[in-house]
Design a protein around this motif. Structure first.
Motif, PDB file in Angstrom:
ATOM      1  N   TRP A  40     -12.684  10.646   1.956  1.00 20.22           N
ATOM      2  CA  TRP A  40     -11.689  10.382   0.894  1.00 20.22           C
ATOM      3  C   TRP A  40     -10.893   9.115   1.161  1.00 20.22           C
ATOM      4  O   TRP A  40      -9.665   9.087   1.052  1.00 20.22           O
ATOM      5  N   TRP A  41     -11.626   8.076   1.597  1.00 20.63           N
ATOM      6  CA  TRP A  41     -11.181   6.679   1.603  1.00 20.63           C
ATOM      7  C   TRP A  41     -10.228   6.294   2.731  1.00 20.63           C
ATOM      8  O   TRP A  41      -9.644   5.212   2.721  1.00 20.63           O
ATOM      9  N   CYS A  42     -10.083   7.195   3.716  1.00 23.86           N
ATOM     10  CA  CYS A  42      -9.066   6.907   4.734  1.00 23.86           C
ATOM     11  C   CYS A  42      -9.616   6.380   6.053  1.00 23.86           C
ATOM     12  O   CYS A  42      -8.904   5.724   6.814  1.00 23.86           O
ATOM     13  N   ASP A  98       4.214  13.631   5.130  1.00 22.82           N
ATOM     14  CA  ASP A  98       2.940  14.059   5.695  1.00 22.82           C
ATOM     15  C   ASP A  98       1.719  13.821   4.826  1.00 22.82           C
ATOM     16  O   ASP A  98       0.596  13.966   5.308  1.00 22.82           O
ATOM     17  N   SER A  99       1.885  13.468   3.571  1.00 20.51           N
ATOM     18  CA  SER A  99       0.701  13.198   2.744  1.00 20.51           C
ATOM     19  C   SER A  99       1.064  12.246   1.608  1.00 20.51           C
ATOM     20  O   SER A  99       2.244  12.050   1.296  1.00 20.51           O
ATOM     21  N   GLY A 100       0.026  11.694   1.000  1.00 20.54           N
ATOM     22  CA  GLY A 100       0.231  10.748  -0.093  1.00 20.54           C
ATOM     23  C   GLY A 100       0.989  11.367  -1.259  1.00 20.54           C
ATOM     24  O   GLY A 100       1.888  10.742  -1.835  1.00 20.54           O
ATOM     25  N   SER A 101       0.629  12.608  -1.610  1.00 22.28           N
ATOM     26  CA  SER A 101       1.289  13.252  -2.752  1.00 22.28           C
ATOM     27  C   SER A 101       2.789  13.402  -2.492  1.00 22.28           C
ATOM     28  O   SER A 101       3.616  13.160  -3.380  1.00 22.28           O
ATOM     29  N   VAL A 102       3.123  13.818  -1.292  1.00 23.37           N
ATOM     30  CA  VAL A 102       4.544  13.995  -0.963  1.00 23.37           C
ATOM     31  C   VAL A 102       5.250  12.644  -0.978  1.00 23.37           C
ATOM     32  O   VAL A 102       6.378  12.518  -1.473  1.00 23.37           O
ATOM     33  N   ALA A 131      -4.078   7.735 -14.758  1.00 18.66           N
ATOM     34  CA  ALA A 131      -3.428   7.627 -13.449  1.00 18.66           C
ATOM     35  C   ALA A 131      -3.694   8.882 -12.625  1.00 18.66           C
ATOM     36  O   ALA A 131      -3.801   9.987 -13.159  1.00 18.66           O
ATOM     37  N   TYR A 132      -3.782   8.683 -11.320  1.00 14.87           N
ATOM     38  CA  TYR A 132      -3.826   9.803 -10.384  1.00 14.87           C
ATOM     39  C   TYR A 132      -2.879   9.468  -9.244  1.00 14.87           C
ATOM     40  O   TYR A 132      -3.028   8.434  -8.591  1.00 14.87           O
ATOM     41  N   HIS A 133      -1.888  10.334  -9.019  1.00  8.17           N
ATOM     42  CA  HIS A 133      -0.925  10.077  -7.945  1.00  8.17           C
ATOM     43  C   HIS A 133      -0.814  11.249  -6.980  1.00  8.17           C
ATOM     44  O   HIS A 133       0.124  11.301  -6.194  1.00  8.17           O
ATOM     45  N   GLY A 134      -1.761  12.190  -7.058  1.00  6.87           N
ATOM     46  CA  GLY A 134      -1.726  13.337  -6.155  1.00  6.87           C
ATOM     47  C   GLY A 134      -1.643  14.631  -6.925  1.00  6.87           C
ATOM     48  O   GLY A 134      -1.520  14.635  -8.158  1.00  6.87           O
ATOM     49  N   VAL A 186       2.481   2.738 -10.740  1.00  7.61           N
ATOM     50  CA  VAL A 186       1.068   2.347 -10.970  1.00  7.61           C
ATOM     51  C   VAL A 186       0.267   2.398  -9.683  1.00  7.61           C
ATOM     52  O   VAL A 186       0.786   2.131  -8.599  1.00  7.61           O
ATOM     53  N   GLU A 187      -1.024   2.692  -9.825  1.00  8.18           N
ATOM     54  CA  GLU A 187      -2.005   2.383  -8.785  1.00  8.18           C
ATOM     55  C   GLU A 187      -2.411   0.940  -9.091  1.00  8.18           C
ATOM     56  O   GLU A 187      -3.087   0.694 -10.094  1.00  8.18           O
ATOM     57  N   PRO A 188      -2.009  -0.011  -8.290  1.00  6.38           N
ATOM     58  CA  PRO A 188      -2.228  -1.404  -8.669  1.00  6.38           C
ATOM     59  C   PRO A 188      -3.680  -1.884  -8.499  1.00  6.38           C
ATOM     60  O   PRO A 188      -4.318  -1.605  -7.499  1.00  6.38           O
ATOM     61  N   PHE A 220       4.580   0.835  -6.605  1.00  7.56           N
ATOM     62  CA  PHE A 220       3.132   0.733  -6.388  1.00  7.56           C
ATOM     63  C   PHE A 220       2.689   1.898  -5.509  1.00  7.56           C
ATOM     64  O   PHE A 220       3.157   2.034  -4.374  1.00  7.56           O
ATOM     65  N   ASP A 221       1.806   2.710  -6.056  1.00  2.00           N
ATOM     66  CA  ASP A 221       1.170   3.752  -5.263  1.00  2.00           C
ATOM     67  C   ASP A 221      -0.085   3.129  -4.651  1.00  2.00           C
ATOM     68  O   ASP A 221      -1.128   3.053  -5.294  1.00  2.00           O
ATOM     69  N   GLU A 222       0.054   2.675  -3.407  1.00  3.13           N
ATOM     70  CA  GLU A 222      -1.088   2.064  -2.701  1.00  3.13           C
ATOM     71  C   GLU A 222      -1.661   3.033  -1.651  1.00  3.13           C
ATOM     72  O   GLU A 222      -2.181   2.603  -0.629  1.00  3.13           O
ATOM     73  N   VAL A 223      -1.550   4.318  -1.960  1.00  5.13           N
ATOM     74  CA  VAL A 223      -2.138   5.322  -1.063  1.00  5.13           C
ATOM     75  C   VAL A 223      -3.635   5.042  -0.907  1.00  5.13           C
ATOM     76  O   VAL A 223      -4.178   5.096   0.201  1.00  5.13           O
ATOM     77  N   ALA A 224      -4.292   4.697  -2.012  1.00  2.00           N
ATOM     78  CA  ALA A 224      -5.731   4.412  -1.945  1.00  2.00           C
ATOM     79  C   ALA A 224      -6.013   2.920  -1.744  1.00  2.00           C
ATOM     80  O   ALA A 224      -6.960   2.551  -1.055  1.00  2.00           O
ATOM     81  N   THR A 225      -5.225   2.055  -2.363  1.00  2.00           N
ATOM     82  CA  THR A 225      -5.559   0.615  -2.342  1.00  2.00           C
ATOM     83  C   THR A 225      -5.043  -0.103  -1.105  1.00  2.00           C
ATOM     84  O   THR A 225      -5.545  -1.173  -0.757  1.00  2.00           O
ATOM     85  N   GLY A 247      -0.566   5.663   2.385  1.00  3.15           N
ATOM     86  CA  GLY A 247      -1.025   6.907   3.015  1.00  3.15           C
ATOM     87  C   GLY A 247      -2.423   6.683   3.549  1.00  3.15           C
ATOM     88  O   GLY A 247      -2.727   5.590   4.038  1.00  3.15           O
ATOM     89  N   LYS A 248      -3.277   7.663   3.422  1.00  6.04           N
ATOM     90  CA  LYS A 248      -4.697   7.577   3.793  1.00  6.04           C
ATOM     91  C   LYS A 248      -4.961   6.695   5.011  1.00  6.04           C
ATOM     92  O   LYS A 248      -4.907   7.155   6.142  1.00  6.04           O
ATOM     93  N   ALA A 249      -5.238   5.383   4.796  1.00  4.67           N
ATOM     94  CA  ALA A 249      -5.640   4.492   5.885  1.00  4.67           C
ATOM     95  C   ALA A 249      -4.493   4.121   6.817  1.00  4.67           C
ATOM     96  O   ALA A 249      -4.716   3.469   7.841  1.00  4.67           O
TER      97      ALA A 249
HETATM   98  C1  LIG Z   1      -3.446   6.758  -5.574  1.00  2.54           C
HETATM   99  C2  LIG Z   1      -3.248   8.072  -4.873  1.00  2.54           C
HETATM  100  N1  LIG Z   1      -2.008   8.546  -4.720  1.00  2.54           N
HETATM  101  C3  LIG Z   1      -1.765   9.710  -4.081  1.00  2.54           C
HETATM  102  C4  LIG Z   1      -2.800  10.453  -3.557  1.00  2.54           C
HETATM  103  C5  LIG Z   1      -2.504  11.734  -2.863  1.00  2.54           C
HETATM  104  O1  LIG Z   1      -2.648  11.619  -1.483  1.00  2.54           O
HETATM  105  P1  LIG Z   1      -2.842  12.930  -0.586  1.00  2.54           P
HETATM  106  O2  LIG Z   1      -4.200  13.467  -0.898  1.00  2.54           O
HETATM  107  O3  LIG Z   1      -2.720  12.417   0.828  1.00  2.54           O
HETATM  108  O4  LIG Z   1      -1.753  13.864  -0.945  1.00  2.54           O
HETATM  109  C6  LIG Z   1      -4.120   9.977  -3.682  1.00  2.54           C
HETATM  110  C7  LIG Z   1      -5.246  10.758  -3.141  1.00  2.54           C
HETATM  111  O5  LIG Z   1      -6.391  10.517  -3.411  1.00  2.54           O
HETATM  112  C8  LIG Z   1      -4.346   8.765  -4.360  1.00  2.54           C
HETATM  113  O6  LIG Z   1      -5.579   8.276  -4.541  1.00  2.54           O
END
Ligand SMILES: Cc1ncc(COP(=O)(O)O)c(C=O)c1O
Length: 396
Positions: A40-42, A98-102, A131-134, A186-188, A220-225, A247-249
């Protein structure tokens, strides 16, 4: 019994059982698979990286975790200092979780309270279609991904405006609601879980201008980017947000951890003699010492071993290999940095692809109409070509 994610437990295929992992490879009892998804990209450095593993072990020998409530420690101090120096602009104030969603929840709370601390009643969020932010509830609310969140109805979306990545739509939304938005999230450049959708930086530049003009916080939600996936270290290097979520990486995929980084303006919105202006959030595992130690090592490797060059190579090889690839079932092929996506017209086209890839030594996890790869950056040319050949071979 394990309850697996995103699965109908009654009908799900048995997951592949991994017994070892090293570099870009996952090992089952009888197969060796290139992980084209990077867990999952991390997993940007691949698995079992000796330096990352050592960083975790050394910290575990000291202590694994202490809370940040009333306590602090060297790894979290060093990581926040590193991020302050490493991130653009005045993105200097690190709130760990502890996670991207949080971390997204924290960003949204931060933005909302920034205005309530000022006595402002702004209560709307601007966000993107697809959009996907968790998967936590507020993150879902600003998301726009029916495929993930259909079971929850509109989940309170009345205060969220979703727009396409078009400048006219952005201008239109600001014209209507500029005095009610507390943030634009935004996910940029690359919308991941919403379908690996890619768009132009001009949209983000215009967003920055409008947010400045109307005093709306840009998140900017750069959890993935973040950390190179789009071919930029961070998209924030191109256009600087007020709040950045990573997050992730961040930990090289070793331990779940994330950070919400605010700029000075946001931080100062909380900094006062009034206790009620404090940010009331505090995940148990925020600033976990193992996570911070491995994150520091991950960033060090990223810089020392010139990962941006590795990502440029991945992008160049991917473009070369995918050039001219077409099929009537394929709607579009998209490449950006370390991400390639083959979007098909009909999701049924991809049924069976995961097993097909497994038999060719590749782990893949297509979803809906999207067959994609987000490989670990340490992948060699031969392995990358094998991943891409496997994707193309499915259509032969
Ligand atoms: C852009 C984005 N934000 C937030 C999340 C949520 O991160 P987590 O799965 O660590 O809660 C993700 C997960 O894929 C994501 O892609």
């Amino acid at each position: 019994m394990i309850w697996y994610p995103y699965e109908q437990m009654k009908t799900m295929r048995q997951p592949y059982k991994i017994v070892d992992a090293k570099g870009v490879y996952l090992y089952t009892e009888d197969a060796r698979l290139i992980d084209s998804v990077s867990s999952w990209w991390c997993m940007i450095h691949g698995y079992k990286h000796p330096e990352l593993t050592r960083a975790v072990k050394e910290q575990a020998d000291r202590f694994s975790h202490v809370m940040l409530g009333g306590l602090t420690h060297e790894p979290v101090i060093r990581l926040s200092e590193k991020l302050q120096a490493y991130l653009p602009g005045d993105l200097d104030y690190c709130f760990f979780s502890d996670s991207g969603s949080v971390a997204v929840e924290v960003a949204l709370k931060m933005a909302l309270q920034f205005y309530t601390n000022r006595g402002s009643g702004r209560n709307m969020v601007l966000s993107l279609q697809h959009a996907y932010h968790g998967d936590t509830f507020k993150a879902m609310e600003v998301g726009d991904d029916e495929d993930y969140h259909f079971a929850f109805g509109d989940g309170g979306k009345k205060n969220v405006v979703h727009i396409p990545t078009e400048i006219w739509a952005l201008e239109d939304a600001f014209a209507k609601y500029h005095d009610r938005f507390y943030c634009f999230i935004v996910e940029p450049l690359l919308q991941g879980a919403g379908g690996m959708r890619m768009y132009d930086v001009a949209f983000l530049k215009r967003a920055r201008e409008l947010c400045d003009r109307y005093d709306v916080l840009l998140i900017f939600d750069e959890v993935a980017t973040g950390f190179g996936r789009t071919g930029n270290r961070f998209v924030a290097d191109l256009v600087c947000p007020d709040i950045l979520v990573l997050g992730k990486a961040l930990t090289g995929g070793y331990i779940g951890h994330a950070v919400t980084v605010a700029n000075r303006k946001v931080f100062e919105g909380f900094y006062s003699d009034d206790d009620r202006h404090a940010l009331m959030h505090g995940p148990t595992f925020m600033g976990n010492a193992l996570a911070c130690s491995v994150a520091l090592k991950s960033i060090e490797l990223f810089e020392k071993e010139n990962y941006m060059e590795k990502i440029r190579n991945i992008e160049a090889i991917t473009k070369r290999e995918m050039e001219g690839f077409e099929d009537p079932r394929v709607k579009e092929v998209r490449v950006m940095g370390g991400c390639v996506c083959v979007e098909v017209h009909d999701a049924a086209t991809l049924k069976g692809f995961q097993q097909f890839a497994y038999e060719r030594g590749v782990f893949s996890r297509p979803f809906l109409k999207y067959m994609y790869a987000m490989v670990p950056y340490v992948i060699g040319e031969e392995e990358l070509v094998r991943v891409l050949d496997t994707m193309k071979a499915w259509f032969l």
